[in-house]
Design a protein around this motif. Structure first.
Motif, short mmCIF file in Angstrom:
data_model
loop_
_atom_site.label_atom_id
_atom_site.label_comp_id
_atom_site.label_asym_id
_atom_site.label_seq_id
_atom_site.Cartn_x
_atom_site.Cartn_y
_atom_site.Cartn_z
N ASN A 64 0.84 -1.21 0.00
CA ASN A 64 0.00 0.00 0.00
C ASN A 64 0.87 1.26 0.00
O ASN A 64 0.62 2.21 -0.74
N MET A 65 1.91 1.25 0.85
CA MET A 65 2.80 2.40 0.94
C MET A 65 3.54 2.64 -0.38
O MET A 65 3.73 3.78 -0.80
N PHE A 75 1.07 4.20 -2.79
CA PHE A 75 0.88 5.60 -2.37
C PHE A 75 2.06 6.45 -2.86
O PHE A 75 1.90 7.52 -3.44
N VAL A 77 2.17 9.71 -5.43
CA VAL A 77 2.66 11.02 -4.97
C VAL A 77 3.82 11.49 -5.86
O VAL A 77 3.88 12.66 -6.27
N VAL A 123 -5.90 5.39 6.44
CA VAL A 123 -4.56 4.82 6.54
C VAL A 123 -4.44 3.90 7.76
O VAL A 123 -3.75 2.89 7.72
N LYS A 173 -6.58 11.62 -10.72
CA LYS A 173 -7.31 10.93 -9.65
C LYS A 173 -8.69 10.48 -10.11
O LYS A 173 -9.14 9.37 -9.79
N SER A 196 -6.72 1.24 -2.29
CA SER A 196 -6.29 2.07 -1.16
C SER A 196 -5.61 3.34 -1.67
O SER A 196 -5.88 4.44 -1.18
N ALA A 197 -4.72 3.16 -2.65
CA ALA A 197 -4.01 4.31 -3.20
C ALA A 197 -4.97 5.28 -3.88
O ALA A 197 -4.83 6.49 -3.77
N PHE A 250 -6.77 7.16 -1.22
CA PHE A 250 -5.84 8.13 -0.63
C PHE A 250 -5.65 9.31 -1.60
O PHE A 250 -5.63 10.48 -1.19
N ALA A 251 -5.51 9.00 -2.90
CA ALA A 251 -5.37 10.04 -3.91
C ALA A 251 -6.61 10.92 -3.96
O ALA A 251 -6.53 12.14 -4.17
#
Length: 540
Positions: A21-22, A25, A29, A159, A201, A350-351, A354-355
């Motif tokens: 996930n990280m 992300f 970014v 998160v 996005k 998830s990303a 988050f986005a």
């Protein structure tokens, strides 16, 4: 017990890899930061910073509008609402979508013709500048701030759900990182960079939802009836999932509550300042209209996907497991992603979520900064004398201040009822902004006093009614569970505050002995309907 353990218990298997996930992300970014930095090379004037140089086509702007509008609440919240409440959950999707018809038919083209950078440009066009701009800026900042708090708190919750961070300190660090990225995006790229982030996005979110939708339907042989039947069976044979009334048909109060919520959703969108500001990023009113039509298609498709995803989560995961997971109802979409495609799909979804938060907070921040720098500083405090460069410098400083306030507010709002903050933003937009916009555009007799009564009256009534509603106290899910000062029975104030704001705008204008300049009224009417003079005004 950690969040990962809880989620594992809820899902019945390993929830996936936090490192994956990280990584996803981080990739998002990195890519968007490169785009923002490239956009910053062409951000020189006030029009570049506030409106992206008015260089976006209707299709591009429509995609960005969809990106602005489809927040984490749309994706995580509505899928969860349908999974738990069935038909009644889908009513949110209908309300959000129908709202765009109001924006298209009554606001988009006229607003683009009349304004320059912000909503206050339109409201103060034929009214007294100073008081109207201050009132519009207060309403704009109120809507943006509550939306920001909801998104920042949502970032912490998301998160914690996906990366196994359950300590308050860890969530606070996450919120601070989101806030820092948001400040960087807006500070460097302005509206142009923010718009490209929103376009990317929106494409990712709609594509991700489309893939999951096709996947869920394929499991049932593209037989939607079979999917609905399985959702009912998983919920213990609860056929109320397929009929109206599971959430809003219990008694007269809940029915009125739905009416109030629907009114706020349908009318609130056309008064949301960060959505209205998007109409100024296109070169012409025709492109503004085209961008709304394009946005309606994208948003409509997305909300149809949520219907399948919601019932899919209900069928494949079940209401009990969803509500038992960290994040409760909001965990339905991530759990469904893990059920379908394991760690990789969960990481991608998830990303995307988050986005979604990152793009929406960036759009809200630049709107709030523009409102202060353009409406309060340039037009009121500095008496319209500062150079465009000075105004942009003030806007950038405002971005940092708003970003810090959003971080602190988001940290303070952890564990609070995020739906309350979103409902408040829609209620304020529908009550304080929309009546004044419509009266300004369509009623020659509207006066400055009417505008002030409508904006301040709508804002105050929405705030007061929500403070004394069950959202704040009196129930287990209230923001202050132990207290009970709920004097107003409805959770949403729209049924009272919106008609009241329209009434106050009319009453204030009728009782106002000071008439507005008829020449200005005539000019605004001609410009809003034809666009004559709009381009010349925008250039200066």
């Amino acid at each position: 017990m950690s969040t990962t353990t809880l989620l594992t218990a809820a899902a019945g298997t390993n929830v996936g890899e936090p490192w994956l996930n990280m990584l996803i992300f981080g990739l998002f970014v990195a890519v968007t930061l490169v785009i923002v930095l490239r956009a910053s090379k062409n951000t020189k004037t006030a029009a570049d910073y506030y409106a992206g140089g008015r260089s976006f086509s209707g299709t591009q702007n429509g995609t960005a509008i969809a990106g602005d509008y489809l927040s984490a609440a749309s994706f995580l919240g509505i899928v969860g609402a349908i999974a738990i409440n069935g038909y009644d959950g889908f009513l949110y999707s209908i309300g959000f979508l129908v709202a765009w018809l109001v924006a298209l038919l009554l606001v988009a083209e006229l607003l683009r013709n009349t304004g320059k950078f912000t909503m206050a440009d339109v409201l103060s066009f034929r009214l007294r500048q100073r008081p109207v701009r201050i009132a519009a800026a207060i309403a704009t900042l109120a809507v943006c701030l509550f939306y920001l708090l909801a998104q920042m708190a949502g970032a912490g919750a998301l998160v914690s759900l996906l990366l196994g961070i359950d300590e308050r300190l860890g969530q606070s660090i996450v919120i601070a990182i989101v806030g820092a990225l948001m400040i960087l995006y807006v500070l460097v790229g302005g509206m142009k960079g923010t718009t490209w982030v929103q376009i990317i996005k929106a494409i990712l979110l709609i594509a991700g939802a489309a893939v999951m939708t096709v996947w869920v339907l394929a499991l049932y042989g593209f037989n939607f009836s079979a999917l609905l039947g399985d959702a009912v069976a998983t919920a213990g044979g609860n056929e109320a999932l397929l009929n109206p009334g599971l959430q809003y048909g219990i008694n007269a109060t809940t029915k009125l509550d739905f009416l109030s919520l629907g009114l706020a959703l349908v009318l609130g969108t056309a008064g949301l300042p960060h959505v209205l500001m998007r109409f100024y990023t296109v070169p012409t009113a025709k492109e503004a209209r085209r961008s709304v039509v394009w946005a309606i298609w994208l948003i409509g498709a997305f909300y149809l996907f949520t219907l399948v995803l919601g019932y899919g989560a209900g069928a494949l995961i079940g209401p009990e497991r969803i509500q038992a997971a960290p994040g409760g109802v909001n965990s339905a979409a991530p759990l469904l992603a893990f059920e379908l495609g394991g760690s990789l799909l969960l990481g991608l979804i998830s990303a995307v979520a988050f986005a979604t938060i990152l793009a929406v907070v960036a759009g809200l921040t630049i709107t709030a900064a523009a409102s202060f720098a353009h409406d309060v500083y340039a037009s009121v405090l500095a008496k319209e004398k500062p150079s465009p460069e000075k105004e942009v410098k003030i806007a950038r400083r405002t971005v940092v201040v708003i970003g810090i306030l959003a971080i602190l507010g988001g940290i303070g709002a952890q564990g609070q009822n995020v739906a309350f903050l979103v409902a408040l933003a829609f209620a304020v937009a529908a009550s304080a902004n929309l009546p004044t916009i419509l009266y300004s555009l369509f009623w020659r007799g509207f006066t400055t006093q009417g505008a002030l009564w409508s904006m301040y009256g709508g804002l105050a009534s929405a705030l007061i009614l929500i403070v004394f509603s069950p959202v704040m106290s009196g129930t287990e899910t209230s923001m202050i569970p132990g207290a009970d000062f709920a004097l107003f029975p409805l959770k949403n104030p729209g049924l009272i505050s919106i008609p009241l704001a329209f009434f106050l705008g009319w009453l204030g204008s009728v009782l106002d002995r000071r008439r507005e300049d008829p020449a200005k009224q005539a000019e605004m009417e001609v410009r809003s309907l034809t666009g004559v003079g709009a381009e010349k005004a925008v250039e200066h």
